[in-house]
Scaffold this active site. Structure first.
Site, PDB file in Angstrom:
ATOM      1  N   TYR A 191      37.395 -34.842  11.647  1.00 42.75           N
ATOM      2  CA  TYR A 191      36.972 -35.678  10.528  1.00 42.75           C
ATOM      3  C   TYR A 191      37.498 -35.042   9.253  1.00 42.75           C
ATOM      4  O   TYR A 191      37.629 -33.819   9.178  1.00 42.75           O
ATOM      5  CB  TYR A 191      35.451 -35.791  10.450  1.00 42.75           C
ATOM      6  CG  TYR A 191      34.851 -36.542  11.602  1.00 42.75           C
ATOM      7  CD1 TYR A 191      34.674 -37.921  11.543  1.00 42.75           C
ATOM      8  CD2 TYR A 191      34.479 -35.877  12.766  1.00 42.75           C
ATOM      9  CE1 TYR A 191      34.133 -38.617  12.605  1.00 42.75           C
ATOM     10  CE2 TYR A 191      33.943 -36.569  13.839  1.00 42.75           C
ATOM     11  CZ  TYR A 191      33.766 -37.941  13.752  1.00 42.75           C
ATOM     12  OH  TYR A 191      33.228 -38.626  14.815  1.00 42.75           O
ATOM     13  N   ASP A 206      34.089 -36.877   6.400  1.00 36.71           N
ATOM     14  CA  ASP A 206      33.390 -35.614   6.627  1.00 36.71           C
ATOM     15  C   ASP A 206      32.643 -35.255   5.334  1.00 36.71           C
ATOM     16  O   ASP A 206      33.131 -35.499   4.232  1.00 36.71           O
ATOM     17  CB  ASP A 206      34.414 -34.518   6.959  1.00 36.71           C
ATOM     18  CG  ASP A 206      33.803 -33.374   7.761  1.00 36.71           C
ATOM     19  OD1 ASP A 206      32.559 -33.312   7.855  1.00 36.71           O
ATOM     20  OD2 ASP A 206      34.578 -32.551   8.275  1.00 36.71           O
ATOM     21  N   ASN A 233      25.348 -38.967   7.211  1.00 39.96           N
ATOM     22  CA  ASN A 233      24.879 -40.342   6.980  1.00 39.96           C
ATOM     23  C   ASN A 233      24.080 -40.467   5.689  1.00 39.96           C
ATOM     24  O   ASN A 233      23.484 -41.508   5.411  1.00 39.96           O
ATOM     25  CB  ASN A 233      24.088 -40.863   8.191  1.00 39.96           C
ATOM     26  CG  ASN A 233      22.752 -40.166   8.363  1.00 39.96           C
ATOM     27  OD1 ASN A 233      22.414 -39.251   7.600  1.00 39.96           O
ATOM     28  ND2 ASN A 233      21.967 -40.600   9.346  1.00 39.96           N
ATOM     29  N   ILE A 235      21.365 -39.043   4.787  1.00 40.19           N
ATOM     30  CA  ILE A 235      19.910 -38.875   4.913  1.00 40.19           C
ATOM     31  C   ILE A 235      19.623 -37.403   5.220  1.00 40.19           C
ATOM     32  O   ILE A 235      20.102 -36.873   6.221  1.00 40.19           O
ATOM     33  CB  ILE A 235      19.353 -39.756   6.057  1.00 40.19           C
ATOM     34  CG1 ILE A 235      19.699 -41.231   5.791  1.00 40.19           C
ATOM     35  CG2 ILE A 235      17.848 -39.560   6.218  1.00 40.19           C
ATOM     36  CD1 ILE A 235      19.421 -42.148   6.966  1.00 40.19           C
ATOM     37  N   GLU A 246      15.288 -37.272   8.095  1.00 42.94           N
ATOM     38  CA  GLU A 246      16.097 -37.702   9.240  1.00 42.94           C
ATOM     39  C   GLU A 246      15.180 -37.918  10.462  1.00 42.94           C
ATOM     40  O   GLU A 246      15.317 -38.905  11.182  1.00 42.94           O
ATOM     41  CB  GLU A 246      17.185 -36.665   9.513  1.00 42.94           C
ATOM     42  CG  GLU A 246      18.143 -37.003  10.630  1.00 42.94           C
ATOM     43  CD  GLU A 246      19.396 -37.788  10.261  1.00 42.94           C
ATOM     44  OE1 GLU A 246      20.017 -37.503   9.227  1.00 42.94           O
ATOM     45  OE2 GLU A 246      19.747 -38.693  11.021  1.00 42.94           O
ATOM     46  N   SER A 264      48.049 -51.726  17.491  1.00 37.96           N
ATOM     47  CA  SER A 264      48.162 -52.075  16.079  1.00 37.96           C
ATOM     48  C   SER A 264      47.183 -53.164  15.675  1.00 37.96           C
ATOM     49  O   SER A 264      46.743 -53.213  14.534  1.00 37.96           O
ATOM     50  CB  SER A 264      49.588 -52.521  15.784  1.00 37.96           C
ATOM     51  OG  SER A 264      49.970 -53.534  16.699  1.00 37.96           O
TER      52      SER A 264
END
Ligand code: NAG
Ligand code: NAG
Ligand code: NAG
Ligand code: NAG
Ligand code: NAG
Ligand code: NAG
Length: 572
Positions: A191, A206, A233, A235, A246, A264
């Site tokens: 990420y 990230d 996320n 939280i 969380e 594609s």
């Protein structure tokens, strides 16, 4: 004079068009060491393998110079003025290449336009295109057979357009074609905090690129310190009773990421139409050009599966990811698009699937889409022999599933999306006018003639060939239901849907729309933004009906999450 980023660019674009859907190598039939590394964007190798009469270099030259020719006509400017002007519309950091190309080709292009008038002829005169039969505008009488012209056979190992810029492009391309992973990824968790080069355009951003144990998708029950946003996320922290937010809002909410692996079409390939519409070319046309290339001319952030960009006045975005996030805000940023231009079942099985980032122990389960809608039956070859057989297809898909069973956390779900029936392309486009000014039939014929069509089987005037291609596609799609019957996997269950173009088209036409409005105008091949938008609700509605338990509950804490965490850090 700075000609030729233009030429460069359009060779690259044509390379992108071709590679978007065309696998020159059927990986099943190649030696193992040739698999994987050359299956996409290998246009320069591909010339040796499959193209003819100048191949992609001919396509790039003809397309670029057609635009220059039309631009000069529209603005009543000389070719030299037009080249200069268009070149200034491109980002300046491509300048080195530009200068190299100008020094090499500028004079020749200008002189040849004086003699031959049309782009088809100029590219022939320069021996970049080598067959008099292959013309984008067949109705213009060929003039390049002027006695002064010395014909040279095309030599793929020494293309007329050669040396420095190509290695420059090749290097750029290698960056993203080799592993399909983010290049800006310090902690190697797959990420990134950058958007392009497989960054957050493709996978949730990230929120800490120095710790591999912090990234989207982490199951909060496996984490410790609640002050850290482990899964990005948005939280985190504790309330005034020291309860982790969380835990309070997400624990037991059944969070579920959305992942797509495919081609594609899954990555949402789209060449901005203004790039190839001479009447629209101006100083703003090529804004964002480099970042579009860095995203491989794909728009995963607006795709049916993993789109997250907000809709605007000019386009609307909807996706399975957005629907899952809307149900449960804890799913924020948990998306991955592994789509690769040109991917087939073979290249996905041998390589691409390994770009997945999911930890069976520490991550949440995922709703995983496998969509391979054409490359197993599409190539530029004028033959059926390169099409994947049902037996090969089964082997490839089972191999992908075996791998997924070692990666996806328990409780995941796999949705198979069948191959398209590409006959709709010819039927709805053949006599319409392409933005370049030729009809789609002429564009398809030209690409077939130089053997760089993304799909000879469907972009073909011969109905027998189109029908055969669709028959094979249907045979391959049928393998999915066989697999669902014959196999079970430990960590996921499976469902199959036909590629929904026909369903969406029927609905669109019933509302007064036209089929061509659903297809990418430049390549005449891919589902466009409208289709992506409509596919999201198709899949969401189908799953709501068939597998409601796969979608997870609607999280009753959504409004509290929003009240405390706002947009949860957004996406960028
Ligand atoms: C085009 O440009 C030429 C030379 O600059 C000029 O003589 C001619 O009148 C122009 N034609 C039109 C239609 O503007
Ligand atoms: C704790 O927070 C809740 C909700 O935000 C609030 O209603 C309550 O008054 C707070 N309690 C204390 C002791 O601050
Ligand atoms: C360039 O063309 C686009 C349409 O393609 C138009 O929206 C834009 O305003 C034009 N920009 C300039 C600077 O002329
Ligand atoms: C194009 O072809 C379709 C049939 O494929 C026909 O219905 C339509 O009228 C044609 N359009 C034009 C402009 O010729
Ligand atoms: C169409 O393709 C078939 C199968 O390759 C071939 O037999 C037939 O001659 C072709 N028809 C035309 C009109 O080219
Ligand atoms: C599934 O099993 C049936 C019956 O045993 C068999 O005929 C078929 O070939 C199998 N298909 C796949 C894809 O494994």
């Amino acid at each position: 004079m700075k000609l030729n980023i233009v030429l460069l660019v359009f060779v690259l674009i044509s390379a992108a068009i071709v590679s978007a859907v065309n696998i020159p190598i059927n990986t099943n039939k190649e030696k193992p060491e040739q698999q994987g590394f050359k299956f996409d964007y290998s246009i320069f190798q591909q010339d040796k393998l499959s193209s003819a009469n100048g191949g992609s270099h001919c396509a790039g030259c003809t397309i670029a110079l057609t635009l220059v020719e039309q631009y000069s006509y529209i603005h009543n400017k000389t070719i030299e003025q037009s080249l200069d002007e268009i070149c200034t519309f491109f980002p300046s950091n491509a300048g080195q290449v530009c200068i190299w190309l100008v020094n090499t080709y500028g004079k020749s292009i200008i002189q040849n336009f004086e003699k031959y008038e049309h782009a088809d002829d100029v590219c022939h005169a320069m021996n970049i295109c080598t067959s008099p039969e292959c013309r984008l505008f067949p109705s213009n009488t060929p003039t390049y057979s002027n006695p002064e012209h010395k014909h040279e056979e095309y030599d793929a190992s020494n293309p007329k357009v050669s040396a420095d810029p190509w290695s420059w492009i090749q290097n750029l391309i290698n960056l993203f074609s080799s592993k399909h992973l983010p290049i800006e990824d310090i902690d190697n968790d797959k990420y990134s905090m950058e958007s392009t080069f497989r960054g957050y355009s493709w996978r949730g951003k990230d929120c800490n690129d120095l710790r591999s144990d912090i990234h989207p998708g982490i199951n909060e029950e496996t984490t410790t310190d609640p002050s850290i946003d482990w899964n990005c996320n948005g939280i985190y922290g504790v309330n005034n009773k020291s309860q982790s937010y969380e835990d309070l809002f997400c624990s037991g909410s059944g969070p579920m990421g959305v992942i797509v692996s495919g081609d594609s079409a899954g990555a949402h390939f789209s060449i901005p139409p203004q790039w190839m519409t001479a009447s629209q070319i101006n100083s703003t046309t090529y804004n964002g050009f480099l970042s579009i290339l860095e995203n491989e001319v794909d728009w995963p952030m607006r795709s049916a599966y993993t789109g997250w960009e907000p809709s605007t006045d000019t386009y609307t975005v909807d996706s399975m990811y957005l629907r899952m996030r809307e149900r449960n805000f804890c799913n924020h940023r948990d998306y991955q698009n592994l789509g690769v231009n040109g991917a087939s079942s073979g290249s996905t099985a041998t390589k691409i699937i390994q770009s997945l980032s999911r930890n069976q122990q520490t991550d949440n389960p995922a709703l995983f889409f496998l969509e391979l809608i054409g490359n197993d039956v599409c190539s530029g070859h004028h033959t059926y022999d390169t099409m994947t057989t049902p037996q090969e297809f089964e082997t490839n898909i089972v191999s992908i599933l075996n791998y997924l069973d070692t990666q996806l956390p328990k409780g995941s779900h796999v949705v198979f999306v069948g191959l398209a029936d590409g006959r709709v392309l010819w039927d709805s486009l053949w006599n319409r006018t392409h933005p370049l000014g030729a009809t789609y039939e002429e564009v398809y014929d030209f690409l077939n003639c130089i053997q760089v069509s993304p799909c000879w089987g469907w972009m073909n005037p011969n109905e027998t060939v189109r029908d055969f291609t669709s028959t094979r596609a249907a045979e391959l799609s049928a393998v999915y239901n066989q697999i669902i019957k014959n196999y079970t996997f430990t960590n996921f269950d499976m469902i199959y849907y036909d590629f929904p173009f026909n369903a969406i088209n029927a609905q669109w036409v019933a509302q007064g729309g036209q089929t061509w409005e659903l297809i990418e105008p430049i390549d005449g091949f891919h589902p466009n933004q409208i289709t992506n938008y409509l596919m999201a609700s198709f899949f969401y509605n189908s799953l709501t009906q068939d597998k409601p338990e796969w979608l997870g509950n609607i999280n009753p804490f959504n409004s509290q999450i929003q009240a405390i965490f706002g947009n949860q850090g957004g996406y960028v």
